[in-house]
Enzyme design. Structure first.
Site, PDB file in Angstrom:
ATOM      1  N   GLU A  18      13.762  82.926  -1.380  1.00 30.28           N
ATOM      2  CA  GLU A  18      14.576  84.376  -1.337  1.00 30.28           C
ATOM      3  C   GLU A  18      14.393  85.227   0.524  1.00 30.28           C
ATOM      4  O   GLU A  18      15.440  85.369   0.692  1.00 30.28           O
ATOM      5  CB  GLU A  18      14.013  85.361  -2.327  1.00 30.28           C
TER       6      GLU A  18
ATOM      7  N   CYS B  64      14.617  52.979   1.191  1.00 32.15           N
ATOM      8  CA  CYS B  64      14.277  53.461   0.103  1.00 32.15           C
ATOM      9  C   CYS B  64      13.242  53.483  -1.019  1.00 32.15           C
ATOM     10  O   CYS B  64      12.579  53.867  -0.600  1.00 32.15           O
ATOM     11  CB  CYS B  64      16.001  54.109  -0.176  1.00 32.15           C
TER      12      CYS B  64
ATOM     13  N   GLU C 286       4.177  61.940   8.916  1.00 33.98           N
ATOM     14  CA  GLU C 286       4.617  61.816   6.675  1.00 33.98           C
ATOM     15  C   GLU C 286       3.694  60.631   6.528  1.00 33.98           C
ATOM     16  O   GLU C 286       2.715  61.066   5.778  1.00 33.98           O
ATOM     17  CB  GLU C 286       5.842  61.396   6.291  1.00 33.98           C
TER      18      GLU C 286
ATOM     19  N   CYS D 148      11.503  56.042   1.164  1.00 38.31           N
ATOM     20  CA  CYS D 148      11.910  57.647   0.952  1.00 38.31           C
ATOM     21  C   CYS D 148      10.457  57.260  -1.069  1.00 38.31           C
ATOM     22  O   CYS D 148       9.932  58.605  -0.929  1.00 38.31           O
ATOM     23  CB  CYS D 148      12.253  57.692  -0.166  1.00 38.31           C
TER      24      CYS D 148
ATOM     25  N   LYS E 282       6.815  56.513  -0.314  1.00 39.60           N
ATOM     26  CA  LYS E 282       6.007  58.322   0.229  1.00 39.60           C
ATOM     27  C   LYS E 282       5.921  59.474  -0.491  1.00 39.60           C
ATOM     28  O   LYS E 282       5.582  60.078  -0.185  1.00 39.60           O
ATOM     29  CB  LYS E 282       6.906  58.123   1.465  1.00 39.60           C
TER      30      LYS E 282
ATOM     31  N   TYR F 135       9.469  61.673  11.673  1.00 39.40           N
ATOM     32  CA  TYR F 135       8.621  62.012  10.661  1.00 39.40           C
ATOM     33  C   TYR F 135       8.393  60.974  10.069  1.00 39.40           C
ATOM     34  O   TYR F 135       7.241  61.175   9.584  1.00 39.40           O
ATOM     35  CB  TYR F 135      10.030  62.412   9.987  1.00 39.40           C
TER      36      TYR F 135
ATOM     37  N   HIS G  61      13.332  86.299  -7.346  1.00 33.84           N
ATOM     38  CA  HIS G  61      11.900  86.636  -6.816  1.00 33.84           C
ATOM     39  C   HIS G  61      10.817  87.039  -8.310  1.00 33.84           C
ATOM     40  O   HIS G  61      10.903  86.677  -8.968  1.00 33.84           O
ATOM     41  CB  HIS G  61      12.072  87.974  -6.956  1.00 33.84           C
TER      42      HIS G  61
END
Lengths: 123, 517
Positions: free
Chosen positions: B497, B78, B224, B83, B86, B220, B492
């Site tokens: 939302e 990681c 990525e 992570c 990346k 992924y 909003h």
């Protein structure tokens, strides 16, 4: 022959000059607030940390440099735009760092002999 | 427990190693409550927690350099090759998009904007190195003994460590946790693959730009990497054998790849590489087969500066000596078989993180599992790790965040007639003036059709997907129902939302495009 070189500087310009004259060397820089005529710093944490750091100097790697730097008076240090804070990104004194690497110990971390020794002895 | 820890004489015995390899120095035997092999997300979390609870803990961490010679410091995948680098490079790519948009928002950017790989790489590498140091300081501060050595099991209570200089040592431990993670897989039948290709282990540490890159694999990791490379202006292609993001909701996977294709990333669907050769120019010539059907196969080739293998990861178990000690490995994956309490087939040996079978290959689950395990080993708790409803996000150019079941999993578990799928295509406000293509921005809520309509899965493609999904993951864990979702007032104007406004079902067949405010 000394295992490491110790050099003392005062202020940012002297610091930069000392570093530039030692390119390629493993430089451990210790930053402290200025000291008065009795040799006592305005920075109480620096007073506490210095004997701890000095106590571990024997563990410095051979050929390295211990660069002891007095940063300046308290008002200079408190200015957030001073060169040490702006360019070297120091956040507090005392700071012990290995120049050119992310390795550093700041303030209370400098009170811990095992952390100081760890910095001096590990890669 | 305390008497066991301190008094038992038999744990104090020095264990003999038997025949020792000649030329190795021996540095002694030590006793611990817990020895952790692997200093990554799981290993560090477990060891820190255990030490905090008063256990005597040691961590062994050692990185075998990649085929290209890339190695890194403490912190695991990681921190060093996953992570963290990346996400930082993904951010670099997002800033590129922002600069494209900036003119329409009134900014004047003189001349074409270009990206310098070295500046990015150095900044990322420096940050990662500061994390290596931070972890080192933390371990020292928490009184966790750290050894930069390669660990293996001599027996169920003895770990052997071997460092780069050949110095050997043994540690005896009441409990052992294996958290050695995994490494990228190389293809086995593609000549030149290992010699000339790189993996995610190498990408973030390259000093020079990878240039025109072929990413093989639509995991992924592959998407990525291809996404961030394309985002910083490089020519990036993705080669896919069958489907993208296997295991993820496939409709969402298609939206992710659709967006990448629309933005210029070339996808070679249904293709498998056959060879990689280095040309005198230094460029790589890749040959591959496009499998159009059982009968129709077309041979293709192209040249690239880099080939990045992203075809899966293999668990790091070789050299640990596990089968000999009785720790069972899964026959297909090679990962360590574990029970719900992370215990292996040897009662005092545990495994967490990527190396354990059936676990998500994610940092937060390894971290949490490690902490809970430490508490159980210290006798402080009985709580087991809950691996259900783990949210996750794929940081592709159009991000995809989700929690819970994919639509296909829900269908197969509950039956198509017993689920209700609400969905909507929406347009982020920020895309309007920027004239950005929002056709792949989509939300989907998969519910149990019966009763209160409990939410089984939530899916979102759009900006800041991870930030959007995190809070919803909490509500899903609390048993979120469709009514509760609809009763929640949206913030909003945001993309999040849309999840509170969702009302068109797939079943109705109605147009799911959100219009107006």
């Amino acid at each position: 022959m000394a295992k490491y070189e110790e050099i003392q500087v005062h202020g940012y310009e002297e610091f930069c000059k000392a570093v530039s004259e030692r390119r390629g060397k493993d430089i451990f820089a210790y930053f402290s607030g200025d000291k008065d005529d009795q040799g006592k710093s305005w920075c109480p944490d620096c007073v506490k940390a210095e004997p701890v750091v000095r106590g571990q100097l024997a563990h410095l790697p051979a050929g390295s440099v211990f660069l002891y730097c007095l940063v300046g008076a308290r008002p200079y240090w408190k200015d957030p735009n001073n060169e040490f804070k702006k360019t070297l990104k120091l956040t507090g004194v005392p700071t012990l760092l290995r120049y050119g690497t992310p390795q550093k110990l700041v303030e209370e971390e400098c009170f811990k002999a095992d952390l100081v020794r760890m910095m001096f002895t590990e890669d | 427990m305390a008497a066991f820890r301190r008094g038992c004489a038999r744990w104090q015995q020095v264990r003999f190693l038997g025949a020792r390899a000649p030329g190795r120095t021996f540095a002694g035997t030590h006793h611990y409550d817990l020895v952790v092999i692997g200093g990554g997300s799981g290993g560090l979390a477990c060891s820190r927690e255990a030490a905090q609870l008063g256990q005597k803990v040691a961590v062994l961490d050692h990185v075998q350099p990649s085929a290209r010679g890339t190695a890194w410091g403490l912190g695991g995948t990681c921190v060093n090759v996953g992570c963290i680098p990346k996400k930082l490079m993904h951010q670099a790519a997002l800033l590129g998009v922002a600069m494209d948009d900036a003119g329409k928002f009134g900014w004047s950017i003189p001349g074409p904007v270009s990206h310098d790989w070295s500046t990015l790489a150095q900044a990322v590498q420096n940050y990662v190195k500061s994390l290596n140091w931070g972890h080192r300081v933390q371990l020292q501060d928490r009184k966790v003994k750290y050894f930069n050595t390669r660990g293996s099991l001599l027996d169920r209570h003895t770990v052997r460590g071997l460092d780069a200089k050949g110095t050997e040592m043994t540690l005896t431990a009441r409990n052992i946790v294996i958290a050695t993670g995994g490494r990228p897989r190389y293809p086995t039948h593609v000549p030149g693959a290992r010699e000339f290709g790189i993996t995610s282990d190498d990408l973030f540490w390259l000093k020079e730009s990878p240039g025109k890159t072929l990413v093989v694999g639509a995991s992924y990791v592959g998407l990525e990497c291809a996404g961030l490379l394309a985002g910083i202006g490089l020519d990036a292609s993705v080669m896919v054998r069958s489907v993208a993001l296997r295991g993820f909701d496939q409709q969402m996977a298609q939206l992710v790849t659709g967006h990448m294709e629309a933005r210029g990333t070339r996808f070679h669907w249904g293709c498998v590489p056959t060879s990689v050769e280095k040309l005198p120019s230094g460029l790589l010539q890749v040959k591959w087969t496009e499998v159009r059907s059982d009968l129709e196969r077309v041979e293709r080739e192209d040249t690239f500066s880099s080939v990045l293998w992203a075809i899966g990861r293999v668990p790091e178990t070789t050299g640990l000596n596990l089968p000999q000690v009785g720790v069972q490995l899964h026959p297909d994956t090679g990962k360590i078989v574990v029970a719900t309490d992370e215990r292996t087939t040897v009662s005092n040996v545990y495994a967490i993180g990527d190396v354990a079978e059936g676990r998500p290959e994610l940092t937060p689950t390894a971290v949490k599992a490690g902490k809970l395990l430490a508490r159980r080993l210290a006798g402080q708790s009985n709580q087991l790790m809950d691996y259900h409803s783990v949210p996750t996000t794929v940081f592709t150019p159009l991000e995809y965040g989700c929690v819970g079941l994919s639509e296909e999993s829900a269908e197969s578990r509950y039956g198509k007639d017993n689920i209700e799928v609400y969905h909507a295509f929406y347009k982020p406000l920020e895309f309007t003036i920027a004239e950005r293509d929002a056709s792949h921005c989509y939300v989907k809520v998969v519910c149990d059709r019966a009763g209160v309509q409990r939410v089984l899965g939530l899916h979102f493609t759009g900006p800041s997907a991870g930030e959007v999904i995190q809070g919803f993951a909490v509500s899903v864990r609390c048993g979120l129902t469709y009514a509760q979702l609809r009763d929640t007032v949206g913030i909003h104007p945001t993309c999040a939302e849309e999840l509170t406004k969702i009302h068109i079902t797939k079943r109705s067949g109605l147009d799911a495009t959100v219009t107006g405010c």
